[in-house]
Write a protein that holds these residues in place. Sequence first.
Motif, PDB file in Angstrom:
ATOM      1  N   LEU A  12       0.823  -1.221   0.000  1.00 20.30           N
ATOM      2  CA  LEU A  12       0.000   0.000   0.000  1.00 20.30           C
ATOM      3  C   LEU A  12       0.852   1.264   0.000  1.00 20.30           C
ATOM      4  CD1 LEU A  12      -2.513  -1.199   2.725  1.00 20.30           C
ATOM      5  CD2 LEU A  12      -2.836  -1.228   0.255  1.00 20.30           C
ATOM      6  N   ARG A  13       2.130   1.079   0.263  1.00 17.85           N
ATOM      7  CA  ARG A  13       3.027   2.219   0.489  1.00 17.85           C
ATOM      8  C   ARG A  13       3.032   3.198  -0.699  1.00 17.85           C
ATOM      9  NH1 ARG A  13       8.587   3.057  -0.436  1.00 17.85           N
ATOM     10  NH2 ARG A  13       9.498   4.461   1.133  1.00 17.85           N
TER      11      ARG A  13
ATOM     12  N   GLY B 148      -2.113  -3.469   7.822  1.00 11.66           N
ATOM     13  CA  GLY B 148      -1.288  -2.732   6.859  1.00 11.66           C
ATOM     14  C   GLY B 148      -1.919  -1.433   6.385  1.00 11.66           C
ATOM     15  N   TYR B 149      -3.222  -1.454   6.170  1.00 13.60           N
ATOM     16  CA  TYR B 149      -3.930  -0.243   5.736  1.00 13.60           C
ATOM     17  C   TYR B 149      -3.861   0.833   6.822  1.00 13.60           C
ATOM     18  CZ  TYR B 149      -8.057   2.726   5.014  1.00 13.60           C
ATOM     19  OH  TYR B 149      -8.914   3.794   4.900  1.00 13.60           O
ATOM     20  N   ALA B 150      -4.151   0.437   8.073  1.00 15.31           N
ATOM     21  CA  ALA B 150      -4.104   1.407   9.182  1.00 15.31           C
ATOM     22  C   ALA B 150      -2.682   1.957   9.327  1.00 15.31           C
ATOM     23  CB  ALA B 150      -4.566   0.742  10.479  1.00 15.31           C
ATOM     24  N   GLN B 151      -1.705   1.087   9.158  1.00 15.95           N
ATOM     25  CA  GLN B 151      -0.311   1.543   9.243  1.00 15.95           C
ATOM     26  C   GLN B 151      -0.018   2.595   8.168  1.00 15.95           C
ATOM     27  OE1 GLN B 151       1.384  -2.329   8.740  1.00 15.95           O
ATOM     28  NE2 GLN B 151       1.503  -2.755  10.938  1.00 15.95           N
ATOM     29  N   SER B 152      -0.489   2.322   6.955  1.00 18.22           N
ATOM     30  CA  SER B 152      -0.194   3.269   5.856  1.00 18.22           C
ATOM     31  C   SER B 152      -0.882   4.610   6.091  1.00 18.22           C
ATOM     32  CB  SER B 152      -0.606   2.672   4.505  1.00 18.22           C
ATOM     33  OG  SER B 152      -2.018   2.612   4.378  1.00 18.22           O
ATOM     34  N   LYS B 153      -2.091   4.574   6.657  1.00 21.81           N
ATOM     35  CA  LYS B 153      -2.799   5.839   6.923  1.00 21.81           C
ATOM     36  C   LYS B 153      -2.167   6.557   8.124  1.00 21.81           C
ATOM     37  CE  LYS B 153      -6.172   7.036   4.878  1.00 21.81           C
ATOM     38  NZ  LYS B 153      -6.401   7.755   3.580  1.00 21.81           N
TER      39      LYS B 153
END
Length: 389
Positions: free
Chosen positions: A141-142, A198-203
Amino acid sequence: VSTPEVVPATTGDSMPSLATTLERDARLADDLAPTERADDGSPTDVLLTGATGFVGAELARALLATTPARIRCLVRGSKELSARERWAGICRRVDADPARITLVEGDLESGALGDRELANSVDCVVHCAASVNLFAPYAALRATNTLGPRAVLAFAARGRPKAVHFVSTAGIFLSPHYRRATVFEDQPVEGQEGLSNGYAQSKWVADTMMARARTRGFDVTRYRPAFVGWHSSTGRAGEHDLVALLLRASLAAECAPNLDLQVNSTPVDHVGATVARVVARTEARGGTYHVVNRRAVPFVELAELADLPVADFSVWRAAVTARAPQFTKFAATVHAAEQDETSGSAELRRQFDRTYDDSSLKRALGADYTPTPEMDAAYVALLCRAVRP
Ligand SMILES: NC(=O)c1ccc[n+]([C@@H]2O[C@H](COP(=O)([O-])OP(=O)(O)OC[C@H]3O[C@@H](n4cnc5c(N)ncnc54)[C@H](OP(=O)(O)O)[C@@H]3O)[C@@H](O)[C@H]2O)c1
């Protein structure tokens, strides 16, 4: 059935090197600096990203209604349609004069914001685009979710001074650190420790980057919806709407799972209208705003409002397999997440009750503030009508 908003933890991504990557990605380049502050008053030339998406289309509609601005939509081609065909689709969907909505063709992952003429013209960026893939690891997602916002800031630093409006998510608070907490809009966001998705990390990386940019003098406003729910008059739901998917599967199965899930949802049109009101109001710029529901509801309450009997998971899964086999895989995923203590969605259990305070939004909008409507029987009935098989 696509990926829902809440998914199991991204296994294999919790190594120390990931934490280092997240912290490093949230840093700004030393030489990144804003131009002067954008002019006061409603913007005249807006670049909107993500307009082909669920939230972005409502944002386009609301920006057209609330501001006199020209809206330039950043759109990329898909497998089936060219960027131009997709842009024409947006114009039809929001019923807009094509003279007010123009196309900027490009992909955030391949230098779409490099154009000097564009940087010299635009006075406001509303950055809504993201890869909302809740099963993907951070690394996947990065490029869109981290490097995209970074490119937006670099764009804001060039040419005409610009206000930046960033659509973040309350999902950045889904770590054990915020269990049973009231999260205030102005409190500094803690580190990424404990964020397992992973999504929460990217946001989190993007939200943190935007906060740092504001400290450096950029004119940045952040918006944090929790769940974005179906439209409050058409019942149209987004493809990532876990709650709508659960209700759809359950309506087809004629029963709902006994799922321990706290739902804090705001209709998509309410999110669009709220963001557009802030964009149009100079004195509201530069804040952080929770666009949330003051009353979160348990999923089982929604099921009851939909007149669905609530059943044990095994009974629900058997009913899905028998009556709605297209949802079999989805039902298995939901069940696995429910049983997995390390799952990102475990943070949405009712016992971890989080409240998102929206006092800053209320203050900033004054008489224009309208609280998110409650998820009541009429709202649930709308979805039922739209999706009842
Ligand atoms: N839905 C929710 O419940 C929710 C909750 C909180 C926050 N949010 C935030 O709201 C925003 C919109 O979410 P959504 O639900 O509307 O998602 P969506 O329907 O999947 O829309 C995502 C949009 O981003 C665009 N996009 C993705 N990658 C891109 C790239 N590399 N270059 C250019 N455009 C790209 C997509 O374009 P294509 O059509 O070309 O793929 C699409 O227009 C996101 O920032 C998300 O984090 C959503």
